[in-house]
Design an enzyme around this catalytic site. Structure first.
Site, PDB file in Angstrom:
ATOM      1  N   GLU A 142     -11.688   9.059 -27.909  1.00 29.21           N
ATOM      2  CA  GLU A 142     -10.531   8.196 -28.147  1.00 29.21           C
ATOM      3  C   GLU A 142      -9.241   8.975 -28.339  1.00 29.21           C
ATOM      4  O   GLU A 142      -8.165   8.529 -27.925  1.00 29.21           O
ATOM      5  CB  GLU A 142     -10.789   7.296 -29.360  1.00 29.21           C
ATOM      6  CG  GLU A 142     -11.837   6.206 -29.113  1.00 29.21           C
ATOM      7  CD  GLU A 142     -13.281   6.696 -29.169  1.00 29.21           C
ATOM      8  OE1 GLU A 142     -13.495   7.868 -29.553  1.00 29.21           O
ATOM      9  OE2 GLU A 142     -14.194   5.920 -28.841  1.00 29.21           O
TER      10      GLU A 142
ATOM     11  N   HIS B   7     -17.773  -1.810 -35.883  1.00 29.19           N
ATOM     12  CA  HIS B   7     -17.408  -2.733 -34.808  1.00 29.19           C
ATOM     13  C   HIS B   7     -16.756  -3.987 -35.371  1.00 29.19           C
ATOM     14  O   HIS B   7     -16.664  -4.992 -34.687  1.00 29.19           O
ATOM     15  CB  HIS B   7     -18.641  -3.145 -33.992  1.00 29.19           C
ATOM     16  CG  HIS B   7     -19.268  -2.036 -33.198  1.00 29.19           C
ATOM     17  ND1 HIS B   7     -19.840  -0.935 -33.783  1.00 29.19           N
ATOM     18  CD2 HIS B   7     -19.406  -1.867 -31.859  1.00 29.19           C
ATOM     19  CE1 HIS B   7     -20.320  -0.127 -32.843  1.00 29.19           C
ATOM     20  NE2 HIS B   7     -20.064  -0.674 -31.667  1.00 29.19           N
TER      21      HIS B   7
END
Lengths: 356, 346
Positions: B77, B146
């Site tokens: 990321e 998540h």
């Protein structure tokens, strides 16, 4: 000292046609003049800090050959340099406005006052390894734009042995190799990350050696030999420019001074260590080369050194004359399009700070 | 405009059938239009190419626009964000995706130290027209990391703008608006709402001003519920239930979490005189604290009760089995409403 090239992939790199011109006498004299300029400005800046003109500075004493050599390989019209905080020599060689560059050391503006777009030199970067990924993204943009006649613009990421420990540098090298981006990772391995020596920083002892794992060619060179640096960087740039992907250049050099003007190297290394590990001064080495080749004599060196002093004095005058930026600029550059909240804070600041 | 013309116009508007789209489809449609109209726009991230993203938000875009415009990156990321910054420096308009909220954390260094500051550091010469899409918040019984709510983290960072749509109509228009803005925008997509369909008026984007600030999702007069993302529809459910008891709750959809619409908050709460802010993120230093401070500043004289916060707890986001205990549910929001309605001074 490290041999000029260790990586087995060296021979796969194409040789830039500019190499021969780089060895011409006029070019050699230009290289020396720039080495002298950079040495003089660097030592002057340390003095300015002692005199109280600037609050701090990160000297690059001993890295002049690495930075000037690399800088001479950059095409200022289409390449882009992504520096860290110790690339004064690259900036000088590229023709960045050095008063505007030194403004960051006068605590005027973090990124410096120079125009990074016009200068092809990204803003002064305080985060170790922070700009390496930007070079990859910028370079991939050149691929997407498509090569013009003569090849791609090349992004040159400048990093050190310390930065090579950052995860971002791994991500950058992997992304660049996957994207086949025209990037040169120019590593100045100067032996020290503040107080920590390379052997406690770089497992395996070489950043260039990691390139093989990414399927990238690498050059490990004597970073104190300005012509070796120039030639290696030109070859790396030519490789990237031709669309053949990224290259690592590891210039083995030595940080002869402190990390910054606030640092005290006496706490982690001795003067004897510095003398032995630092090797011969890169400027003196290049002077010997020029004398041996009969390209220059003492009067040339005297003149170059005097000119460098004059230029450093001119830059000093500019730095002395630099005024603080208006406080309103704190608010002006946060966004391209400011917000009501920020506008209200700016108004309140103005009202309460008697800057109406 | 004469009366007859006006009613004729309204008639035409009413006859135009609204497209029924899920938020996932609305965002996909917006992304396609952005790539179509802005040739500097690029989409990249993990699995966004051939797969079309794990939520299929980028479905079909690589096939339509090619692998130069829509591409998969390595699974890193920070690399995605750092590359986006460099592409923006080269004049592109990146729309990267971070696959899940909790995996934005590895990119936070690049977001805070670079993306948010490049315009500032460069004195406006290197604008960061980057729209970072982050599937956000909880509610889908997913593994750890998540279901995070990162809005207070990002809204705290100078140089970032943060927005979260509550329905497909907003998602479509706010994303197109965000991607056209010359500053970095964190676009937080409420993943629990990806599959809910609703009417989308594609033509409603002519008025940019209507895409800024907050909106009243439901008018009311006894108290204002302030929410964003998936909590807006939950607050609408609460308002529906409260209406059965004669309590008329206003639901203010904040939309922009930075900048926060201070005037919109003040306008609503000066009318209802009571406020309950609802969010999924943890309580302490959650965005609700900022909202409460703004409301007490602007509405101190008219407030009938302290601003209530109905939020997640100061615990790591729990496993799916406990998710419903953590995310504000209808009962907890109703308790919050009860507290502001029953509050008595002294």
């Amino acid at each position: 000292m490290a041999p000029r090239a260790l990586a087995a992939t060296l021979d796969t790199l194409s040789t830039s046609p500019a190499d021969d011109a780089a060895r011409g006498p006029a070019r050699l004299l230009d290289v020396y003049r720039m080495l002298a300029n950079v040495r003089q400005l660097d030592t002057s800046a340390v003095a300015w800090q002692r005199q109280g003109l600037i609050p701090g500075y990160a000297p690059m004493l001993g890295q002049e050959a690495a930075q000037v050599g690399a800088g001479f390989a950059v095409d200022k019209t289409r390449d882009f340099v992504f520096p860290s905080y110790r690339e004064m020599g690259v900036a000088y060689t590229l023709g960045v406005n050095m008063v505007d560059y030194m403004s960051t050391h006068k605590a005027i503006w973090h990124g410096g006052l120079y125009d990074p777009v016009a200068s092809h030199f990204a803003p002064f970067q305080a985060v170790v390894g922070g700009s390496v990924l930007h070079a990859v993204g910028w370079a991939h943009g050149q691929t997407l734009n498509g090569a013009s006649l003569g090849g791609l613009g090349v992004g040159l990421a400048f990093l050190g042995d310390g930065a090579s420990s950052q995860g971002d540098v791994h991500e950058a090298m992997n992304f660049a190799a996957i994207l086949k981006a025209p990037v040169v990772f120019f590593v100045q391995n100067n032996g020290w990350a503040i107080s920590v020596p390379t052997e406690q920083q770089v497992a395996g002892g070489s950043v260039a050696a990691r390139a093989a794992g990414y399927g990238m060619p690498a050059l490990r060179i004597d970073g104190n030999d300005v012509l070796a640096v120039l030639e290696a960087t030109q070859r790396a740039v030519a490789h990237a420019r031709a669309g053949l992907g990224p290259v690592v250049v590891e210039a083995m050099t030595y940080r002869r001074g402190p990390h910054s003007t606030s640092d005290d190297p006496g706490r982690y290394r001795t003067l004897d260590d510095e003398k032995i590990d630092g090797g011969e001064d890169p400027l003196r080495r290049f002077r010997s080369v020029l004398v041996e080749q009969g390209v220059a004599d003492a009067s040339f060196f005297d003149k170059s050194d005097a000119d460098a002093q004059t230029r450093a004095d001119e830059i000093r005058d500019g730095v002395v004359a630099l005024e603080s930026r208006p406080g309103s600029e704190m608010f002006d550059f946060v966004f391209q399009e400011s917000t009501p909240t920020l506008g209200a804070q700016a108004r309140q600041w103005r009202e309460e700070s008697e800057h109406v | 405009m004469s009366e007859s013309t006006k009613s004729a116009t309204l008639e035409i508007v009413r006859e135009t059938p609204l497209l029924q789209l899920s938020m996932q489809q609305a965002i996909n449609r917006a992304l396609g239009e952005i790539l179509d109209t802005d040739d500097r726009a690029l989409i990249f991230g993990e699995d966004v190419g051939l797969l079309g993203g794990v939520f299929r938000v980028t479905d079909g875009l690589q096939q339509r626009f090619g692998a130069n415009r829509v591409f998969d990156t390595p699974l890193a990321e920070s690399g995605i964000l750092g590359t986006a910054i460099g592409l923006a420096m080269a004049g592109f308009h990146p729309i990267p995706e971070v696959q899940f909220d909790g995996f934005a954390y590895p990119a936070v260094n690049q977001i805070i130290t670079q993306l948010a500051r490049m315009n500032y550091r460069s004195r406006g010469t290197l604008p960061m027209q980057v729209t970072l899409r982050v599937p956000s918040f909880g509610g889908i019984r997913a593994p750890e990391h998540h279901g995070e709510s990162l809005e207070s983290l990002f809204a705290h960072v100078p140089g970032l703008k943060v927005v979260s749509p509550a329905n497909p109509q907003q998602a479509y228009h706010l994303l197109k608006h965000a991607a056209s803005m010359p500053d970095p925008v964190i676009f937080m997509e409420p993943k629990a709402r990806y599959w809910n369909k609703a009417g989308v008026d594609l033509a409603a984007d002519e008025d940019i001003a209507s895409l800024e600030g907050s909106v009243i999702a439901r008018p009311g007069k006894h108290a204002t519920l302030i929410a964003w993302g998936a909590m807006v529809s939950r607050c609408l459910q609460v308002a529906e239930l409260a209406a059965e008891d004669g309590i008329e709750l206003e639901v203010l959809d904040l939309r922009w979490l930075k900048p926060i619409d201070e005037a919109g908050l003040a306008a609503s709460i000066s009318r209802t005189r009571r406020a309950v802010v609802v969010h999924e993120g943890p309580h302490t230093i959650g965005l609700g604290a900022e909202v409460a401070a703004l409301v007490s500043q602007s509405c101190f004289d008219t407030l009938r009760a302290p601003v209530e916060r109905v939020t997640g707890f100061d615990v790591p986001y729990p496993s799916g089995d406990l998710e419903d205990e953590y995310i504000p549910n209808i009962d907890r929001i109703l308790f919050g409403v009860q507290r502001v309605l029953e509050y008595r001074r002294g």
